[in-house]
Design an enzyme around this catalytic site. Structure first.
Site, short mmCIF file in Angstrom:
data_model
loop_
_atom_site.label_atom_id
_atom_site.label_comp_id
_atom_site.label_asym_id
_atom_site.label_seq_id
_atom_site.Cartn_x
_atom_site.Cartn_y
_atom_site.Cartn_z
CE1 TYR A 155 24.01 51.92 46.55
CE2 TYR A 155 24.36 49.54 46.61
CZ TYR A 155 24.09 50.74 47.26
OH TYR A 155 23.91 50.75 48.61
CE1 TYR A 186 22.86 46.34 44.28
CE2 TYR A 186 25.02 45.71 43.45
CZ TYR A 186 23.79 46.33 43.28
OH TYR A 186 23.50 46.93 42.07
P1 NAD Z 1 13.18 49.40 39.10
O1 NAD Z 1 12.70 48.05 39.51
O2 NAD Z 1 12.19 50.50 39.08
O3 NAD Z 1 13.87 49.39 37.68
C1 NAD Z 1 14.54 48.29 37.14
C2 NAD Z 1 13.91 48.06 35.78
O4 NAD Z 1 14.67 47.09 35.06
C3 NAD Z 1 12.48 47.53 35.88
O5 NAD Z 1 11.62 48.37 35.13
C4 NAD Z 1 12.57 46.15 35.22
O6 NAD Z 1 11.39 45.81 34.53
C5 NAD Z 1 13.73 46.38 34.28
N1 NAD Z 1 14.38 45.15 33.79
C6 NAD Z 1 14.84 44.10 34.52
N2 NAD Z 1 15.37 43.18 33.68
C7 NAD Z 1 15.23 43.66 32.42
C8 NAD Z 1 15.55 43.17 31.13
N3 NAD Z 1 16.13 41.97 30.98
N4 NAD Z 1 15.26 43.92 30.06
C9 NAD Z 1 14.66 45.13 30.20
N5 NAD Z 1 14.32 45.66 31.39
C10 NAD Z 1 14.60 44.91 32.48
O7 NAD Z 1 14.37 49.73 40.08
P2 NAD Z 1 15.41 50.95 40.12
O8 NAD Z 1 16.04 50.83 41.46
O9 NAD Z 1 14.77 52.21 39.70
O10 NAD Z 1 16.52 50.52 39.05
C11 NAD Z 1 16.91 51.34 37.98
C12 NAD Z 1 18.44 51.40 37.93
O11 NAD Z 1 18.90 52.09 39.10
C13 NAD Z 1 19.13 50.05 37.95
O12 NAD Z 1 20.25 50.07 37.10
C14 NAD Z 1 19.59 49.94 39.38
O13 NAD Z 1 20.67 49.05 39.55
C15 NAD Z 1 19.98 51.37 39.63
N6 NAD Z 1 20.19 51.76 41.02
C16 NAD Z 1 19.21 51.56 41.94
C17 NAD Z 1 19.43 51.94 43.27
C18 NAD Z 1 18.36 51.73 44.31
O14 NAD Z 1 18.66 51.78 45.50
N7 NAD Z 1 17.12 51.57 43.92
C19 NAD Z 1 20.65 52.52 43.65
C20 NAD Z 1 21.63 52.72 42.66
C21 NAD Z 1 21.39 52.33 41.36
#
Ligand code: NAD
Length: 308
Positions: free
Chosen positions: A179, A189
């Site tokens: 991000y 954040y």
């Molecule tokens: P999400 O909640 O769907 O996914 C995050 C996942 O991480 C969940 O399934 C959760 O169970 C898992 N998780 C958390 N701790 C964990 C651990 N210790 N071991 C294994 N799994 C674990 O949310 P998302 O937004 O789809 O996130 C996915 C990726 O996208 C992340 O890296 C997030 O930082 C990144 N991201 C998200 C955004 C946004 O705005 N949503 C923007 C840029 C990047």
């Protein structure tokens, strides 16, 4: 020219519902013909299994040919643990963990090898993050909170690559999600998550050199625009950020999870065979904006006033 991942097996780590990026990435990889396995955080696993079994995600699982997205395997994974020796007693005995066997990164690698043999996966996607103090400004973040964010969100990728790269045939690839907070300040954040994303991006560059030279593999990270997922809602302002992006980006449309997911499928495909070590922005162009559009600015952009 089409993205064709037939004959490939993908592992997507970080799927717990049908809203997050992980689920959509699994879908895009399946659309391209890959077989898909997923790794799920143990505390979220039971509910995911139940939703799947009861057909609650069938609508979201629908692929363009009418079939449903199938997961070859669901593996438990807590990515803050490399081996079972690292797991504290209270976690081992927790009911949500104790019934899952080895839920560490090494356990995942061992299970993949046992289930699918010597080259069990071709594509590995890290779509997970966690920062227990993400809602706190950095000045209020504890050492433990900061290190936990980096451990769950950045070192987890390093560990996954350490253990899975030796099992992958040349031509395979890794991808993760990052991000913009890694390089710009994004209020709310906090908790060390920005540092974790900066680490993830730096590690992607280092790992690209090492896995490229040692194993003939590629690794990239996608800097995704905001999406109202479970993880993002922890900031408390995700809807506000989504709205701000829509108002300020070169492309004023909502970002869809599939925009990011399709890019992951492209990066995993032979079409991207010379792309590695990159941070690729999939954010409707927001990263390139230096000043949000103010009153009258849009008319200027559209060439509608005298100044144009
Ligand atoms: P999400 O909640 O769907 O996914 C995050 C996942 O991480 C969940 O399934 C959760 O169970 C898992 N998780 C958390 N701790 C964990 C651990 N210790 N071991 C294994 N799994 C674990 O949310 P998302 O937004 O789809 O996130 C996915 C990726 O996208 C992340 O890296 C997030 O930082 C990144 N991201 C998200 C955004 C946004 O705005 N949503 C923007 C840029 C990047």
């Amino acid at each position: 020219m089409r993205i064709n991942l037939e004959g490939k097996r993908a592992l997507v780590a970080g799927v717990a519902d049908d809203v997050g990026f992980g689920f959509h990435i699994a879908k895009a990889l399946a659309e391209a013909g890959a077989r898909v396995t997923v790794a799920i955080w143990p505390p979220a696993m039971k509910i995911f299994e139940t939703l799947l079994r009861r057909g609650k995600m069938d609508e979201s699982r629908r692929l363009s040919d009418g079939s449903l997205l199938e997961f070859e395997r669901l593996y438990p994974l807590d990515a803050v643990y490399d081996t079972m020796q690292d797991v504290p007693a209270e976690v081992r005995s927790n009911r949500r963990y104790s019934e899952r066997g080895d839920f560490t990164i090494q356990g995942l690698a061992d299970a993949l090898k046992a289930d699918f043999g010597q080259n069990p996966v071709d594509i590995v996607v890290h779509s997970l993050a966690n920062g227990p103090e993400v809602y706190k400004p950095l000045l209020n973040t504890s050492r433990a909170g900061y290190l936990a964010a980096v451990s769950a969100s950045a070192y987890s990728l390093v560990s996954l690559v350490q253990r899975l790269a030796p099992l992958m045939a040349p031509g395979g690839s890794f991808a993760s999600l990052t991000y913009l907070a890694s390089e710009r300040t994004i209020a709310r954040y906090g908790g060390g998550m920005a540092a974790a994303k900066a680490a993830l991006e730096a590690d992607t560059r280092y790992l690209s050199l090492e896995v490229g030279r040692r194993y003939g593999l590629r690794i990239n990270t996608i800097s995704a625009g905001p999406l109202a997922t479970r993880a993002a809602s922890v900031t408390g302002v995700i809807n506000e950020i989504v709205e701000h992006y829509a108002q300020s980006s070169p492309l004023p449309k909502p970002l869809h999870a599939m925009d990011v997911a399709n890019t992951v499928a492209f990066l995993a495909s032979p079409l991207a065979s010379a792309i590695t070590g990159s941070t690729l922005y999939v954010d409707n162009g927001y990263h390139s904006v230096g000043k949000s559009l103010g009153p009258g600015d849009l008319d200027w952009v559209l060439g509608k006033n005298d100044l144009a």
